[in-house]
Design a protein around this motif. Structure first.
Motif, short mmCIF file in Angstrom:
data_model
loop_
_atom_site.label_atom_id
_atom_site.label_comp_id
_atom_site.label_asym_id
_atom_site.label_seq_id
_atom_site.Cartn_x
_atom_site.Cartn_y
_atom_site.Cartn_z
N LEU A 70 -9.71 -12.44 23.94
CA LEU A 70 -8.70 -11.39 23.87
C LEU A 70 -9.26 -10.09 24.45
O LEU A 70 -10.39 -9.71 24.17
CB LEU A 70 -8.28 -11.16 22.42
N VAL A 71 -8.42 -9.41 25.25
CA VAL A 71 -8.78 -8.12 25.83
C VAL A 71 -7.59 -7.17 25.70
O VAL A 71 -6.44 -7.59 25.76
CB VAL A 71 -9.16 -8.25 27.32
N PRO A 72 -7.85 -5.86 25.49
CA PRO A 72 -6.76 -4.88 25.55
C PRO A 72 -6.29 -4.77 27.00
O PRO A 72 -7.05 -4.33 27.87
CB PRO A 72 -7.43 -3.57 25.07
N TRP A 73 -5.05 -5.15 27.26
CA TRP A 73 -4.58 -5.26 28.64
C TRP A 73 -3.14 -4.76 28.72
O TRP A 73 -2.27 -5.28 28.03
CB TRP A 73 -4.66 -6.72 29.09
N MET A 74 -2.92 -3.75 29.54
CA MET A 74 -1.59 -3.17 29.70
C MET A 74 -1.04 -2.71 28.34
O MET A 74 -1.53 -1.77 27.78
CB MET A 74 -0.63 -4.18 30.37
N ALA A 143 -5.57 4.50 24.08
CA ALA A 143 -4.15 4.19 24.21
C ALA A 143 -3.42 5.40 24.78
O ALA A 143 -3.58 6.52 24.27
CB ALA A 143 -3.56 3.81 22.85
N LEU A 144 -2.64 5.17 25.82
CA LEU A 144 -1.76 6.20 26.35
C LEU A 144 -0.41 6.02 25.67
O LEU A 144 0.24 4.98 25.83
CB LEU A 144 -1.61 6.05 27.86
N LEU A 157 -7.80 7.65 21.11
CA LEU A 157 -8.81 6.61 20.91
C LEU A 157 -8.28 5.56 19.94
O LEU A 157 -7.72 5.89 18.90
CB LEU A 157 -10.10 7.22 20.35
N VAL A 158 -8.45 4.29 20.31
CA VAL A 158 -8.06 3.20 19.41
C VAL A 158 -9.15 3.04 18.36
O VAL A 158 -10.33 2.89 18.69
CB VAL A 158 -7.85 1.89 20.19
N VAL A 200 6.09 3.53 23.90
CA VAL A 200 5.26 2.78 24.85
C VAL A 200 3.80 3.09 24.56
O VAL A 200 3.43 4.25 24.34
CB VAL A 200 5.59 3.16 26.32
N VAL A 201 2.97 2.06 24.56
CA VAL A 201 1.53 2.21 24.36
C VAL A 201 0.81 1.40 25.43
O VAL A 201 0.95 0.17 25.48
CB VAL A 201 1.08 1.74 22.96
N TYR A 202 0.07 2.09 26.31
CA TYR A 202 -0.73 1.42 27.34
C TYR A 202 -2.21 1.54 26.98
O TYR A 202 -2.66 2.59 26.52
CB TYR A 202 -0.53 2.07 28.71
N PHE A 203 -2.94 0.48 27.22
CA PHE A 203 -4.37 0.48 26.89
C PHE A 203 -5.23 0.65 28.14
O PHE A 203 -4.95 0.07 29.18
CB PHE A 203 -4.75 -0.80 26.15
N PHE A 204 -6.28 1.47 27.99
CA PHE A 204 -7.21 1.72 29.07
C PHE A 204 -8.64 1.51 28.58
O PHE A 204 -8.97 1.84 27.44
CB PHE A 204 -7.08 3.17 29.58
N GLN A 205 -9.48 1.00 29.50
CA GLN A 205 -10.89 0.92 29.19
C GLN A 205 -11.49 2.32 29.11
O GLN A 205 -10.93 3.29 29.62
CB GLN A 205 -11.62 0.11 30.27
N ARG A 206 -12.64 2.40 28.49
CA ARG A 206 -13.29 3.70 28.26
C ARG A 206 -13.52 4.47 29.56
O ARG A 206 -13.28 5.68 29.62
CB ARG A 206 -14.61 3.49 27.54
N ALA A 207 -13.94 3.76 30.62
CA ALA A 207 -14.24 4.44 31.88
C ALA A 207 -12.99 5.10 32.46
O ALA A 207 -13.03 6.24 32.95
CB ALA A 207 -14.84 3.46 32.88
N ILE A 208 -11.86 4.39 32.42
CA ILE A 208 -10.61 4.94 32.95
C ILE A 208 -10.15 6.10 32.08
O ILE A 208 -9.68 7.13 32.58
CB ILE A 208 -9.52 3.86 33.02
#
Length: 232
Positions: A70-74, A143-144, A157-158, A200-208
């Motif tokens: 599992l990965v946080p994706w979109m 999370a955006l 931050l999640v 709406v909740v979008y997930f981003f990796q730490r670097a982004i």
């Protein structure tokens, strides 16, 4: 002369019922954090010869017995095997960065862990979704959060993840106005599931997420396109 056979009655298939059963078999029933640095590998249609790696957050046991990374994706915590989008990413396999081994199925030790945990925590079925499990966030996922009332988006931050009895997984976010003590711990009143407040909740990796915070022009332009597309 043969005896005529009476025709069998036509079998009526309720498609909605079938879809519900299929979804139920694929719903998550137990999570286990990934703590050894294993990754998901994927490629993009625009660059099919390059493999990209993304750290796994967890492994999940589905009701049908399948174990998936599992990965946080979109917009969701997503099973790697479900990533099949030429533009955003197509799942290739898992990778152990220490050995460079590439494999397609969950490692046996995670399968055993999840199966034994699911058997031990044998929850009863309920008519309303109930909380089954809370998982810490270990990747620095952000999370955006956007709403349709015209308010500005927020980058948060999640803190963690919650698994519910219907298989849904929600990201835990922090309401800064309700923080009374630190560090924040699971169960604190300042935590809330992302979709309980945000459209709406979008997930981003730490670097982004850090590039967004630093107002990197290229990242902000891509973000603006995404927000415009979503609101359109």
């Amino acid at each position: 002369m043969g005896i005529p056979m009476s025709p069998r009655p036509a079998q009526v298939i309720d498609l909605d019922t079938m879809r519900h059963r299929l979804r139920a078999k694929r719903r998550l029933v137990r999570l286990a954090p990934e703590l050894d640095g294993l990754e998901m590998l994927y490629h993009l249609a625009s660059d099919p010869d390059t493999l990209y790696g993304m750290p796994l957050l967890a492994w999940g046991l589905r009701e049908d017995g399948e174990v998936v990374g599992l990965v946080p994706w979109m917009e969701a915590l997503t099973a790697c095997h479900d990533l099949d989008d030429p533009e955003h990413g197509h799942f290739v396999g898992y990778r152990d960065p220490e050995t460079d081994d590439i494999f397609y199925s969950a490692p046996e030790h995670k399968v055993f862990e999840l199966e034994h945990a699911a058997a031990y925590f044998d929850y009863e079925e309920t008519s309303e979704p109930t909380l089954l499990q809370q998982l810490p966030e270990t990747l620095g996922t952000h999370a955006l959060c956007m709403d349709n009332d015209g308010s500005p988006w927020q980058l948060k931050l999640v803190f963690g993840w919650r698994l519910y009895s219907n298989g849904d997984v929600e990201a835990l976010l922090v309401d800064e106005t309700l923080v009374e003590t630190t560090p924040i711990l699971a169960g604190d009143d300042c935590l809330y599931p992302g979709h309980s407040r945000h459209q709406v909740v979008y997930f981003f990796q730490r670097a982004i997420a850090n590039r967004i915070k630093q107002e990197d022009p290229v990242t902000l332009e891509a973000l603006a396109c995404m927000v415009t597309s979503d609101n359109g």
